[in-house]
Scaffold this motif. Sequence first.
Motif, short mmCIF file in Angstrom:
data_model
loop_
_atom_site.label_atom_id
_atom_site.label_comp_id
_atom_site.label_asym_id
_atom_site.label_seq_id
_atom_site.Cartn_x
_atom_site.Cartn_y
_atom_site.Cartn_z
N SER A 43 0.82 -1.22 0.00
CA SER A 43 0.00 0.00 0.00
C SER A 43 0.85 1.27 0.00
N LEU A 44 2.16 1.13 0.10
CA LEU A 44 3.03 2.30 0.17
C LEU A 44 3.19 2.94 -1.21
N ASN A 45 3.05 4.26 -1.26
CA ASN A 45 3.24 4.96 -2.53
C ASN A 45 4.71 5.34 -2.69
N ALA A 46 5.06 5.94 -3.82
CA ALA A 46 6.45 6.28 -4.13
C ALA A 46 7.05 7.21 -3.07
N HIS A 47 6.28 8.19 -2.64
CA HIS A 47 6.78 9.13 -1.63
C HIS A 47 7.09 8.40 -0.32
N GLU A 48 6.19 7.53 0.09
CA GLU A 48 6.38 6.79 1.33
C GLU A 48 7.55 5.81 1.23
N LEU A 49 7.67 5.15 0.09
CA LEU A 49 8.82 4.27 -0.13
C LEU A 49 10.11 5.06 -0.03
N GLY A 50 10.14 6.22 -0.67
CA GLY A 50 11.34 7.06 -0.63
C GLY A 50 11.70 7.50 0.77
N ARG A 51 10.70 7.82 1.57
CA ARG A 51 10.97 8.24 2.96
C ARG A 51 11.61 7.10 3.74
N LEU A 52 11.07 5.90 3.61
CA LEU A 52 11.61 4.77 4.35
C LEU A 52 12.98 4.36 3.83
N ILE A 53 13.11 4.26 2.52
CA ILE A 53 14.40 3.86 1.92
C ILE A 53 15.47 4.88 2.25
N GLY A 54 15.12 6.15 2.22
CA GLY A 54 16.08 7.21 2.55
C GLY A 54 16.59 7.11 3.98
N GLN A 55 15.86 6.42 4.83
CA GLN A 55 16.27 6.21 6.23
C GLN A 55 16.82 4.80 6.42
N ASP A 56 17.04 4.07 5.33
CA ASP A 56 17.56 2.68 5.38
C ASP A 56 16.64 1.75 6.17
N ILE A 57 15.36 1.95 6.04
CA ILE A 57 14.38 1.12 6.74
C ILE A 57 13.77 0.12 5.75
N GLY A 58 13.81 -1.15 6.12
CA GLY A 58 13.15 -2.19 5.33
C GLY A 58 13.71 -2.42 3.95
N LEU A 59 14.97 -2.15 3.75
CA LEU A 59 15.55 -2.23 2.40
C LEU A 59 15.35 -3.58 1.70
N PRO A 60 15.52 -4.70 2.38
CA PRO A 60 15.35 -5.97 1.66
C PRO A 60 13.97 -6.14 1.02
N TRP A 61 12.96 -5.52 1.61
CA TRP A 61 11.61 -5.64 1.08
C TRP A 61 11.22 -4.46 0.21
N LEU A 62 11.71 -3.28 0.54
CA LEU A 62 11.26 -2.08 -0.15
C LEU A 62 12.04 -1.76 -1.42
N LEU A 63 13.32 -2.09 -1.47
CA LEU A 63 14.07 -1.78 -2.69
C LEU A 63 13.50 -2.47 -3.92
N PRO A 64 13.14 -3.75 -3.85
CA PRO A 64 12.55 -4.36 -5.05
C PRO A 64 11.25 -3.67 -5.48
N ILE A 65 10.44 -3.26 -4.51
CA ILE A 65 9.20 -2.55 -4.84
C ILE A 65 9.53 -1.22 -5.49
N ALA A 66 10.49 -0.49 -4.91
CA ALA A 66 10.88 0.81 -5.46
C ALA A 66 11.41 0.68 -6.88
N LEU A 67 12.21 -0.34 -7.13
CA LEU A 67 12.73 -0.53 -8.48
C LEU A 67 11.61 -0.82 -9.47
N ASN A 68 10.61 -1.57 -9.04
CA ASN A 68 9.45 -1.81 -9.91
C ASN A 68 8.72 -0.51 -10.21
N VAL A 69 8.54 0.32 -9.19
CA VAL A 69 7.87 1.62 -9.39
C VAL A 69 8.69 2.46 -10.38
#
Length: 136
Positions: A43-69
């Motif tokens: 349910s996370l949008n691009a902005h929310e993904l960016g906020r978490l990734i920018g803080q190195d939170i949940g990278l193993p799960w969020l980076l693949p989603i971000a790359l798909n986006v």
Amino acid sequence: MENRVDMQKSLEQLEGFEWPAPPADTTGLVKAAHNLRKRPIGSLNAHELGRLIGQDIGLPWLLPIALNVLRETVADQRLTGFYDDDLLTAVLTRKSNVWRSHPQLAADLKEIIPLLEDTSPYIQENIQEFLTQAET
């Protein structure tokens, strides 16, 4: 890193632990990160993904989603001139150890980069730094 992740699960569920509540006087970013960790990752949008990734939170799960986006929205850049630079910056600026630990994700990002057009000088610097780090 697992390719098939239940997108209905939150980072808390995937990681198997809950963070303690943030202090009442903490920053908005910290409060947002705590709240976003409770939401299903799908349910996370691009902005929310960016906020978490920018803080190195949940990278193993969020980076693949971000790359798909990022991959899915490259065509939008050509049509509208808009691309989510915040998400791209968050992804590009992860430390080199992240990319060494996940070489397939680094390879995926390397495939996306040439598809981008008219990126700002700041993004170009981030791209060059990523490419340099990814080679070492």
